[in-house]
Design an enzyme around this catalytic site. Sequence first.
Site, PDB file in Angstrom:
ATOM      1  NE  ARG A   1       4.600   1.716  -0.853  1.00 51.21           N
ATOM      2  CZ  ARG A   1       5.490   2.062   0.329  1.00 51.21           C
ATOM      3  NH1 ARG A   1       6.464   2.768  -0.041  1.00 51.21           N
ATOM      4  NH2 ARG A   1       5.062   1.384   1.403  1.00 51.21           N
TER       5      ARG A   1
ATOM      6  CB  CYS B   1      -0.977  -0.051   1.279  1.00 47.21           C
ATOM      7  SG  CYS B   1      -1.853  -1.245   1.529  1.00 47.21           S
TER       8      CYS B   1
ATOM      9  CD1 TRP C   1      -0.141  -5.762  -3.137  1.00 49.07           C
ATOM     10  CD2 TRP C   1      -0.431  -6.697  -1.338  1.00 49.07           C
ATOM     11  NE1 TRP C   1       0.342  -6.962  -3.306  1.00 49.07           N
ATOM     12  CE2 TRP C   1       0.341  -7.777  -2.158  1.00 49.07           C
ATOM     13  CE3 TRP C   1      -0.439  -7.239   0.015  1.00 49.07           C
ATOM     14  CZ2 TRP C   1       0.571  -9.060  -1.774  1.00 49.07           C
ATOM     15  CZ3 TRP C   1      -0.283  -8.296   0.499  1.00 49.07           C
ATOM     16  CH2 TRP C   1       0.348  -9.406  -0.476  1.00 49.07           C
TER      17      TRP C   1
ATOM     18  CD  GLU D   1      11.166 -11.562  -8.043  1.00 44.91           C
ATOM     19  OE1 GLU D   1      10.767 -11.157  -7.071  1.00 44.91           O
ATOM     20  OE2 GLU D   1      11.970 -11.215  -8.809  1.00 44.91           O
TER      21      GLU D   1
ATOM     22  CD  GLU E   1      17.750 -12.501  -7.467  1.00 41.26           C
ATOM     23  OE1 GLU E   1      17.352 -13.082  -6.659  1.00 41.26           O
ATOM     24  OE2 GLU E   1      17.463 -11.461  -7.873  1.00 41.26           O
TER      25      GLU E   1
ATOM     26  CG  HIS F   1      19.953 -36.302  -4.824  1.00 42.23           C
ATOM     27  ND1 HIS F   1      20.059 -37.531  -4.421  1.00 42.23           N
ATOM     28  CD2 HIS F   1      21.322 -35.785  -4.809  1.00 42.23           C
ATOM     29  CE1 HIS F   1      21.451 -37.932  -4.342  1.00 42.23           C
ATOM     30  NE2 HIS F   1      22.064 -36.629  -4.243  1.00 42.23           N
TER      31      HIS F   1
ATOM     32  CG  ASN G   1       0.237   2.366   3.757  1.00 43.57           C
ATOM     33  OD1 ASN G   1      -0.660   2.332   2.996  1.00 43.57           O
ATOM     34  ND2 ASN G   1       1.223   2.557   3.290  1.00 43.57           N
ATOM     35  N   GLY G   2      -0.664  -0.958   6.443  1.00 42.60           N
ATOM     36  CA  GLY G   2      -0.296  -2.076   7.943  1.00 42.60           C
ATOM     37  C   GLY G   2      -1.452  -2.687   8.152  1.00 42.60           C
TER      38      GLY G   2
ATOM     39  CE  LYS H   1      14.637 -10.680  -9.817  1.00 44.46           C
ATOM     40  NZ  LYS H   1      15.072 -10.489  -8.433  1.00 44.46           N
TER      41      LYS H   1
ATOM     42  CE  LYS I   1      11.832  -2.508  -5.296  1.00 45.07           C
ATOM     43  NZ  LYS I   1      12.595  -3.743  -5.890  1.00 45.07           N
TER      44      LYS I   1
HETATM   45  C1  G6P Z   1       9.462  -8.274  -2.232  1.00 45.44           C
HETATM   46  C2  G6P Z   1      10.113  -7.837  -3.406  1.00 45.44           C
HETATM   47  C3  G6P Z   1      11.386  -8.659  -3.720  1.00 45.44           C
HETATM   48  C4  G6P Z   1      12.353  -8.440  -2.319  1.00 45.44           C
HETATM   49  C5  G6P Z   1      11.555  -9.069  -1.088  1.00 45.44           C
HETATM   50  C6  G6P Z   1      12.493  -8.411  -0.186  1.00 45.44           C
HETATM   51  O1  G6P Z   1       8.971  -9.864  -2.322  1.00 45.44           O
HETATM   52  O2  G6P Z   1       9.231  -7.979  -4.360  1.00 45.44           O
HETATM   53  O3  G6P Z   1      11.947  -7.809  -4.575  1.00 45.44           O
HETATM   54  O4  G6P Z   1      13.491  -9.248  -2.718  1.00 45.44           O
HETATM   55  O5  G6P Z   1      10.383  -8.195  -1.017  1.00 45.44           O
HETATM   56  O6  G6P Z   1      12.393  -7.092   0.153  1.00 45.44           O
HETATM   57  P1  G6P Z   1      13.433  -6.221   0.944  1.00 45.44           P
HETATM   58  O7  G6P Z   1      13.067  -4.572   0.675  1.00 45.44           O
HETATM   59  O8  G6P Z   1      13.696  -6.609   2.433  1.00 45.44           O
HETATM   60  O9  G6P Z   1      14.806  -6.513   0.149  1.00 45.44           O
END
Ligand code: G6P
Length: 613
Positions: A27, A2, A74, A493, A486, A509, A100-101, A490, A608
């Site tokens: 965000r 949010c 969100w 996502e 990673e 395995h 927010n929260g 990516k 985000k």
């Molecule tokens: C969310 C984002 C990711 C990020 C993760 C941790 O899932 O979409 O891209 O890696 O949060 O966020 P931070 O701000 O703690 O690195």
Amino acid sequence: MCGIIGYIGHQQAYPILINGLKRLEYRGYDSAGIALLNGEIKVFKKQGRVRDLEAFVAPSLPLEASIGIGHTRWATHGEPNDVNAHPHMSHTLNFAIIHNGIIENYDALKEGLVERGYSFASETDTEVLVHLIEEIYRVSDVSAEDAVRLALQKVQGAFGILVLCKSEPNVLIAARRSSPIVIGLGDGEFFVASDATPIIQYTKNVIYLDDNEVAVLRADDLSIKSIRNIPRIPQVQTLDLELEAIEKGGYPHFMVKEIFEQPKTIRDCMRGRVSRADGEVHLGGLVDVMPRILKARRIIIVGCGTSWHAGLLAEYLIEDLARVPVEVEYASEFRYRDPVLTADDVVIAISQSGETADTLAAIQLAKSAGALVLGICNVVGASIPRLTDAGVYIHAGPEIGVASTKAFTSQVTALTMFALMLARARRTLSDERYNACLQALQLLPEQVRLTLDNTAPKMQQIAPRFADATNFLYLGRGYNFPVALEGALKLKEISYIHAEGYPAAEMKHGPIALIDENMPVVFIAAKDRFYEKILSNILEVKARKGVVIAIVTEGDTRIAELADYVIAIPETDEVLIPILSVIPLQLLSYYIAVLRGCDVDQPRNLAKSVTVE
Ligand code: G6P
């Protein structure tokens, strides 16, 4: 997640709010809304994007008002729809709130309000708060500010809120607990937001609210108090942020802009920290706590998502170079599993945003056990750097694309510097090895640039071949195992293709059962101590007709003969390979996602900054 924007001053609020909501889109959100106060409070809210809200408001324009609030939601409590979108109004339409929260005791509060005759329009926890404020305002005959403060005393959970009150039309009220609120100071006006991005175009002078504080804003006046009514003298800080940093600058998406910024962001991360002159690594933020770090029994690293992957790489780096035992934990698991922690432990929290709820909770747990807590963060002034005992900013600049790219490589750069600093102090490396690492670090920004130049066209060229794939496997060993994780993250996502990262040797395995002529397998196979081993793994995949995409070191001819697609990166010390090898993987996922027509910067369902657990 949010986002919050608010305005009070002499300008028209509506364009400022809409503009602010657009800046907050990164965000992640599913609905948006605004409330404007001019005689009465007018609310407009809509499921979907900010442009849907704009279209909805268009017939009502012009909207005259110089005070207003805006929100991107969100969904947590209640599905994403027009009714659950913020702002929420009180019964008498005297108050509007955005939040927010999460209000954890909303059930109990709601039950009481229902008994006292309140009914609810939405399924949100937020609506409870606005009714509570109105009830206190009405029954106790206090000011709006006091009603907000008294209501917040009854609330358990996290909040960043903005409140408008029709009967006090010159006041905008903001409050925070565990969910950031930053106030921008203009000339006879204030801009309030959940992060600095919607504010930066108007002012660089800001005040951050602390937990359990309420700010009362009038066009020409600001006061800050705790929710227990203790005043605080506001401290103005200057944002070190330029507007260009949060604009696309000619790129079609923020993600690709951020991928291409990496030579600069890695250089910025090292600036003033790696010195040729004395051969030392200086991480200024850690100097005071270095004696405690050196006494540590072990290091525990916590983080989420991509930051957790950087943490996993740090385990390899710190154990390899500095010989200190390291454990890496998902913050969400760590916080709830009652870990054994003592004052001899050092906990490192890694977070791009500095606001991730689980990572914050993990820090609180570590602090309560007396551990020294360090932060590796990007966003200056965020909650994590404020809560930790010491830390290192990675200086990657604002990362707007939801999928983390430049923050990851800067986190790894910062953690490599940390491992080297520790190794130097603990005398665990020969001078020769230490100097080789330092030299490789200094070459890194230029090698990142070369990697981008050489691999971007190649990745763009092979992306169409894989745009319709349904599954992907990413395999690596040693330092390149976290890179495999990673790379897979990516891809899933932003392209919604199922992808898994695995240590290459674990393939037999389980994942080997999946391999056939339709399975693309990405090997991160640059020359390191595992080269011969990973070569065997490539043979195993080829024997089962898998399609191999290999990231190799320039000049490698052996893998070139085996793999279907070969992408070369410059030669570097093995500890730095991940920073180079992850770049073609970022590019591959980007180009595939674009071909699939995906919303690269704001992938579905993702946020985000994950400010709820
Ligand atoms: C969310 C984002 C990711 C990020 C993760 C941790 O899932 O979409 O891209 O890696 O949060 O966020 P931070 O701000 O703690 O690195």
